[in-house]
Write a protein that holds these residues in place. Structure first.
Motif, PDB file in Angstrom:
ATOM      1  N   SER A 176       0.837  -1.207   0.000  1.00  0.00           N
ATOM      2  CA  SER A 176       0.000   0.000   0.000  1.00  0.00           C
ATOM      3  C   SER A 176       0.866   1.249   0.000  1.00  0.00           C
ATOM      4  O   SER A 176       0.569   2.235  -0.695  1.00  0.00           O
ATOM      5  CB  SER A 176      -0.923  -0.003   1.232  1.00  0.00           C
ATOM      6  N   ALA A 300      -6.262  -0.863  -3.445  1.00  0.00           N
ATOM      7  CA  ALA A 300      -7.412  -1.640  -2.970  1.00  0.00           C
ATOM      8  C   ALA A 300      -7.013  -3.089  -2.704  1.00  0.00           C
ATOM      9  O   ALA A 300      -7.408  -3.686  -1.691  1.00  0.00           O
ATOM     10  CB  ALA A 300      -8.546  -1.581  -3.995  1.00  0.00           C
ATOM     11  N   LEU A 303      -4.926  -3.044   0.544  1.00  0.00           N
ATOM     12  CA  LEU A 303      -5.741  -2.783   1.727  1.00  0.00           C
ATOM     13  C   LEU A 303      -6.592  -4.008   2.069  1.00  0.00           C
ATOM     14  O   LEU A 303      -6.804  -4.325   3.248  1.00  0.00           O
ATOM     15  CB  LEU A 303      -6.635  -1.564   1.491  1.00  0.00           C
ATOM     16  N   GLY A 304      -7.063  -4.697   1.039  1.00  0.00           N
ATOM     17  CA  GLY A 304      -7.760  -5.953   1.288  1.00  0.00           C
ATOM     18  C   GLY A 304      -6.853  -6.970   1.948  1.00  0.00           C
ATOM     19  O   GLY A 304      -7.262  -7.713   2.843  1.00  0.00           O
ATOM     20  N   TYR A 349     -13.478  -2.686  -7.407  1.00  0.00           N
ATOM     21  CA  TYR A 349     -12.770  -2.395  -6.159  1.00  0.00           C
ATOM     22  C   TYR A 349     -13.066  -3.448  -5.108  1.00  0.00           C
ATOM     23  O   TYR A 349     -12.167  -3.929  -4.407  1.00  0.00           O
ATOM     24  CB  TYR A 349     -13.165  -1.011  -5.634  1.00  0.00           C
ATOM     25  N   VAL A 353     -10.437  -6.068  -3.325  1.00  0.00           N
ATOM     26  CA  VAL A 353     -10.278  -6.163  -1.865  1.00  0.00           C
ATOM     27  C   VAL A 353     -10.401  -7.625  -1.427  1.00  0.00           C
ATOM     28  O   VAL A 353      -9.586  -8.130  -0.641  1.00  0.00           O
ATOM     29  CB  VAL A 353     -11.323  -5.288  -1.142  1.00  0.00           C
TER      30      VAL A 353
END
Length: 454
Positions: A176, A300, A303-304, A349, A353
């Motif tokens: 990220s 994304a 972050l997932g 998105y 994720v």
């Protein structure tokens, strides 16, 4: 390649480090020093995640701005060089961590990774850049198995799976950071700036490691001297305190079958995870998005993966790492198949994720299962074996992705390839679960090895 290791040798520690234990003995109380050591290891894992995404963020720039004559296929080959290095580093560093000590292996790998990553910013051509990525990958590949082996010995068996999974959250957090930093740095300072970030590892994290990392496993030569002394003074038979270590011990009964399954599952999982990490920004650009938007898709995904680290840590403790890993791999496969249908941006998105949760979560759980399943004197070797052979998938994924695009099969061919790999991982992990249920744990008594069932 077999050596022997004492399970009763007093260990050394660095100033400010927690009091270590033997690789096979019970972990000490989780002190502030232990927490500091775990944090340093986590920071090093963050750089592993940063390196996963950094090539994907600069790939378009390398193709269009350097004048190196790169095509999508050759760009995929260069992307594979770091993963090839990681495979070499993981296999041998895990072995070295069990014989030379965790601390010196971790610090040595960190220095090698940092120096050669910095050199990448000054590469004059594609062959030199690829060679530098290979050398940096060797250092980087050794960090994760060595750091996981050390951390596993700083926490109790009860929390080993949870801490191992949470520590791997550093991978998507690093990814990220790479995506966020790339959005700002590449347009302003060029692709070279992305590799200069490794200066932070060299001047900040390595000194912290020197201060806080303990040695939880003595070098073999020290262990042998201590064993001889113990045998002479206490009359204890040498074979009581000596434990065989090395790949020869790992790849024979009772560990052979499960070791092969763990390796194959890791190959499939890393094919999906590293394939997405390498190609996703470029794939989304080919699908019509600009670089900034393409990097937000990579964000994304990562972050997932961060969320996946937390979710799978809880679920792995609640339901067991292997059943949870099977479910996570299935979720990743399903999410990637949905992307083939060309859903709306919001759904894209969401699916990315879920793909991050599933692919990275599966890998975290495999690491947790390996760290818990093997006895202490084989833990570093086992982690190095699984992650090292697993890097075959990481090496192949950028190559396959580039070849599929070069063949004119389009963006969806990549998503289908990565989805298939995740599905294969789920099947292999189901085989691991069946094998573990079909027999009792092959490890020696917990009082001498610290191993547990998964």
């Amino acid at each position: 390649m077999n050596h022997t290791q004492s399970v009763a040798v007093p260990q050394r520690s660095s100033p400010g480090a927690p009091a270590p234990t033997t690789a096979g003995g019970p972990a000490p109380r989780f002190s502030k020093g232990s927490a500091a050591a775990v944090l340093v290891c986590w920071l090093l894992v963050v750089f592993d995640g940063y390196d996963l995404i950094v090539y994907g963020t600069v790939q378009s720039s390398l193709i269009s701005e350097t004048g190196w004559g790169l095509s999508k296929a050759t760009a995929g080959t260069i992307g594979s060089m770091a993963f090839l290095g990681m495979m070499i580093g993981a296999i041998f560093a895990g072995r070295m961590a069990d014989s030379w000590g965790r601390r010196r292996t971790i610090l040595g790998c960190a220095v090698v990774f940092s120096i050669f990553t910095i050199f990448c910013a000054f590469a004059p051509n594609a062959p030199v850049f690829g060679a530098l990525r290979l050398l940096a990958g060797i250092g980087l590949g050794g960090l994760v198995p060595s750091a996981n082996a050390l951390v596993a010995e700083l926490v109790s068996t009860k929390w080993r799976s949870t801490v191992a999974t949470l520590m791997m959250s550093g991978v998507p957090i690093g990814g990220s950071i790479a995506a966020l930093v790339g959005i700002q740095l590449i347009p302003a300072f060029g692709w070279q700036s992305m590799f200069l970030v490794a200066v932070l590892a060299l001047v900040v994290v390595v000194p912290l490691g020197l201060k806080y990392l303990p040695e939880t496993l003595a070098p073999a030569s020290v262990g042998n001297k201590a064993k001889g002394k113990a045998g002479n003074t206490a009359g204890v038979p040498t074979d009581v305190v000596r434990e065989p270590i090395g790949f020869k011990s790992l790849l024979r009964a009772p560990y052979l079958g499960i070791s092969l399954l763990f390796a194959l599952a890791t190959i499939a999982t890393l094919f999906a995870w590293y394939g997405l990490g390498t190609w996703l920004p470029n794939l989304m650009q080919l699908a019509g998005y600009n670089l900034g938007s393409a990097l937000t898709f990579a964000l994304a995904l990562n972050l997932g993966a961060v969320a996946g680290s937390v979710i799978t840590a809880w679920a792995g403790t609640r339901f067991g790492p292997i059943p949870t890993a099977i479910a996570a791999a299935a979720v990743a496969a399903g999410a990637l198949v949905v992307l083939v249908a060309g859903p709306p941006v919001t759904v894209v998105y969401l699916m990315l994720v879920l793909a991050g949760v599933g692919t990275h979560g599966t890998q975290c759980l495999i690491i947790a299962a390996v760290a818990s399943h093997y006895p202490g004197h084989l833990r570093g070797t086992a982690l190095g074996w699984a992650l090292g052979t697993g890097r075959i998938g990481a090496v192949a994924a950028p190559q396959v992705g580039g070849l599929l695009l070069a063949a004119g099969l389009g963006v969806n061919s990549n998503f289908l390839a990565f989805a298939g790999a995740a599905a294969i991982a789920a099947v292999l992990l189901a085989a691991v679960g069946l094998k573990l249920k079909s027999k009792s744990s092959p490890s020696p008594a917990p009082s001498t090895t610290g191993a547990s069932n998964v």
